[in-house]
Design an enzyme around this catalytic site. Sequence first.
Site, short mmCIF file in Angstrom:
data_model
loop_
_atom_site.label_atom_id
_atom_site.label_comp_id
_atom_site.label_asym_id
_atom_site.label_seq_id
_atom_site.Cartn_x
_atom_site.Cartn_y
_atom_site.Cartn_z
N ASP A 75 66.59 57.22 18.62
CA ASP A 75 67.36 57.51 19.83
C ASP A 75 66.39 57.59 21.02
OD1 ASP A 75 69.48 58.20 21.42
OD2 ASP A 75 69.47 60.32 20.83
N GLU A 135 65.02 54.06 25.35
CA GLU A 135 65.13 53.11 26.49
C GLU A 135 63.77 52.79 27.12
OE1 GLU A 135 67.18 55.71 25.93
OE2 GLU A 135 68.69 54.38 25.11
N ASP A 137 76.35 57.81 24.89
CA ASP A 137 77.06 59.07 25.12
C ASP A 137 78.37 58.88 25.88
OD1 ASP A 137 74.92 60.16 23.81
OD2 ASP A 137 73.87 60.77 25.64
#
Length: 968
Positions: A573, A576, A651
Site C-alpha cells: 500500500d 504512489e 479509499d
Amino acid sequence: MEPTSAAPGILDEVRGFLEDLRRDWPEIFRARPRLPEPPPAAPPRIGALPARPAPPPPAGTDAALFHARAEHWAPRLGVTFGRVRVKDQRSLWGSCSREGNLNFSWRLTLAPSEVLDYVVVHELAHRLEMNHSRRFWAHVEKHCPDYRAHRKWLRRNGEALYRASRAAALLLVFAFAAAAASAQGWTAVGSVTNVETLSDGVELTAGAARVRITAFAPGVMRVRLAPNGGFSKDASWAVAEEAAPPAMKIDDGVDAVKLTMGEVSVVATKSPLTIRFADASGNAVLADAPALPMAWNGASVRVWKSMPPGERYYGLGDKAGPMDRRGRAFSLWNTDAYGWQESTDPLYKSIPFFLGVRGGKAYGVFFDNAYRSSFDFGKETDGILSFGADGGDLDYYFLAGPAPKTVVSEFAALVGRAPLPPLWSLGYQQCRYSYYPEARVREVAKTFRDKKIPADAIYLDIDYQEGNRPFTVSASSFPAFGAMVRDLRAEGFHTIAITDLHIARAPGVGYAPYDSGTQLDAFVKNPDGTVYVGHVWPGDSVFPDFTLTRVRDWWGGLYKEFVGLGVAGFWNDMNEPAVFNETKTMPLDTVHRLDDGSAVDHRAVHNVFGMENARATYDGLRRLRPDERPFVLTRAAFAGAQRWAASWTGDNSATWNHMAMSTPMLLSLGLSGYGLVGDDIGGFIGAPPADLLTRWMELGAFNPIFRGHAAKGTPDREPWVDGPEHEALRRRAIERRYALLPYLYTAVEEMTRTGVPLMRPVFLDYPDSEDSYGDRDFLFGGDLFVAPAFSEMREAEDVRLPPGGWYEYGTSNRHEGGVPLSVRPALGEIPLFARAGAIIPQQPVAQDADETPNGPLELHVYPGPDCRGELYQDDGHTFAYRRGKFLRARYSCEAAADGVSVSGAVEHGGYRPWWSGAELVVYGFAAAPREVRVGGTAAAGWTFDADRGSVRVLVPRARGAWRVRILR
Ligand code: GLC
C-alpha cells in the site's frame, strides 16, 4: 445572440480564449491583409438546400475579410481552408430568414475576430440536433418558422452535412489552436528533409528533429520523436514484449511516406510532418490534427490528434466518472487520493493507454512515458485529443485492432498479462483497518465458519505491526503470530499482511529492514546525497530505491520470515509513493538510481515506483516459494503492473454513488490490461447503510477481486453486522460466487493467456452495439451479463440485454437481447442473465476455494445458438500447470425441436479434478422430457424441475467424452 443562452459556459470559455489570444498574439487581430476579390459563387457542395443561398460576401465587408484572413493564415499554418467553406455553411444557415434566430451565426461568421464563436455555435447547433434538445428546437421554430422544412432536410442529409461542416469548423479551430500553441512556446516538428529506410520502418529527418516510425509486432506500430536528433536509450518500464516486426512495404513519395504492414498502414506527410494511421481500405483511423504536428516545449512533449464525431475513448486505468472519456481531460500522476470523488484526478494509477472506438471498430494508443502525463479528449479544444508528458520521450504505440477485443489483447501482450493467481484469491476476502489484536482476527474468522459464510482470506492492516513499521509484528497484540496464521490456515483462511514500502527511519534499535537497507545503500537520496526522509505511517521513513535490481532483490528477501510463518499474501500500500506532506509524495528532485549506473530524478520514475515495489515483492515471493503462486495487492500501478499484483481502487466512500462508480472504474482497468481488480466493498470511508452493503456484496461477487474493507474508526462491516436478514442475503451473494468458481477460474485463466478481462464492458464482445450500454451493466466472462442495482431501487429500471437470447440465470425465462427489460430486483437479487448458448461450469458451494466440494461438477446448460462451454482446472496454487498439469474440457450442445443434446470432452487431462461425474442442469423445458439418454442408454434418476423448467441428469463418468440426449 439568443442561442448562446443554450451554452453560456462554452461561449464564455471561447471569449476568454479569444481575449487571451488577443493579448498574447495581437498580430493576428491587427493584421489586415489586402482584401482579395471574393471567390466566385459555387454551388453548395453538400446538396441543394430548400431555401435560398445567400449572396457571396461583397468586397470590403467582414465576410471578405474572413476569406482573406483564412487565405493569409492557411499557408502559414499548413492547413487548407478548402476555399473557406463559408459558402456551404452560409447556405446551411441562410435557409432561415435573415432576422431569424439562426442568422446570428451567420453574423458571427462574418466577424473575423469571432470565428471561434461561430464555430462553437455552429457545433452547438449540431450537437443539439444530435441530442434532440427540445429547448433549442422550440426556440428555432419560434423564430424561424420555415425551419421545420429545413430540419427535415437536415435529417435526410444531416450526416454528410455534419461531417463537411464540421471538417470546415475544425480547420478553424485547429488554426487557432496551432496559433495558440506556437504562442505558448511549442516547437512543432517541421518538414521532412530526409527519409532513411530502417529494417523495421523509417527514420525521418525534419530540421534538427528525427522521427522513427517502426513496426513492432503484427498490428502494432511505434512512433518515436527525438527533438534534437538523438534518440534516448530504448528502454521501457512497461513494454514486456520483444519487438517482432512483420514485413513492411515502404513507399517514399513526393509528399508522403507510406508504410504498409498487412491490413494497417501509416502515412507520414512530409510538409509538415504529420502522421496518419489507416485501415486496410485506406480510411484514416487516427490522424494528427491538421496544422498540429507533434511538438515539444522545453522538456515537455505532446501529440494532437483529430477526434472524429461519435468516437468514444476508453481506458486510462482507474479514472473516476463515465467510462467514455470524451470531453474530459486527465492527469497521470500516482496519488494517494484518500476520499476521492467522481471529479478527483489524478488517482492512484497511471496507465497511459486508451482505446478509440467508433462504429464497432477500435484502435489503441499506448504512450510509453512514465513522467507526469496528461490526456485531453476534446476538453480543451472540441475535436482534438492530445496527449503528452512533462518530460521523457515522445514514444507511442498504435494498436490496430480493429476489434475492441483485439486491441485489448494487443495491449496486454505489449505490457504483459497477469499470471494465473491462486484460486483462493478469487474467493471472498475480508479486510479492515485493522483487525487486531489476535483474538479479534480469530473471532472474525471463526464467525465466518460458524455462520457458514464462505471466505478465503483475512487481512492484517498496519495495526498488526510494531509502531506501524513494515516487517514487524506487535508482540503485545499478536503474541503468537505464527500460531495464529497456522490456525487460520487450518480453518481454510489465508492470511494477507500489509507491508507498505516505507521503512521506518529507526537507526540503532535493531530494526532489520532499516539496518540492512542502510548497509546496502538501498534508499532514495536527496540531491545532496543524503537519504531522503519523509513522514508516513511509522513517522520518519526512508524509501527503497526500487528502480535498482539489487534493491528489489533485497526487498524481496525481507518477506522470508513471514513466508516461513505461512503468511500467504502481501499487500503493498501507499506506494504512489505516498508521503504525508503537501505534495503527497517525495520532492521531484530526489535521486533514483538505475541499474546502468545513471540516476534520474523523481519526475522520471514517480509513476513506476509502486509497480517496481510490487515487482520486488512478487519476485521475492517467487524466490522464497518457487512453486507457489504469489498473491500481491498493490495500490499504485503503471501500465503492466498486472504482471506482479492485483489491485483495488483505493479509499472510496460508503455511498451509493461510490458503488455505482466502482463498475466503470473496474471495467476501465480491465480494458487497460488490469483485470484482477476490485474495490473496497461497502466503501472504505463512512458507514454503509445495511441495504447498501448488501447490494454492494451482490455486485462485488461479480468483481474480479471480491474484498470487503473499512477505514479505521468506522462501524463493523462483516456480512453479519446488520442482523439475520441481511446476513442471509449476503451469504447468498457470497455463495453464488463460490458456486461459480469453476466458471470464474476458467475465465481468469483465459485472461492470463489473452488479456481479455473477466469483467468487461458489453462492447468488448458485441462491438456493434457499443452505444447501447451505459456504465452500469457488464459481462462477467463471456456468458454472464450482470445488471446490478445501483440505487435503492425504488423505481423499476431498464436493462438492455446484449444481442442474442438471454436466460434469467438459473431459470428457463428467456429474453431477447436489445429490447429493454424492466427490472426491479428485491434486495438480495441481482439481475443476472446467462447467454442462450452458454454451458456454465459450477460446483457445490464450499466454505473456501480449496475445500473439496461435496458433489459432482455441475454444468448449467442454457440452450441456444453457438452453444458451448469450457472448464479449466488445476491444483489452484502451484506452477505445475505450466508443466502440463491442468485439465481443460470443452462442452457443446445442440437444440432441436425434439430435444437437446449435450456433449463433453476432456481436451487436456493433465490434472485429476475432485469430480468424476458431472451433473447437467439443462434449461428451457416447458414439460418433463420423454426420455433422457446418457450415451446409448436410457438414464434413470433424472429429475425435472417445473418451476425452473430444467432437467437434471448425472453423467457418471464425465472425465472422458460423453453425450446426453434429452428428448421432448
Ligand atoms: C490506506 C489504504 C487503506 C488502508 C490504510 C491503512 O488508506 O488505502 O486501504 O487501510 O491506508 O493501511
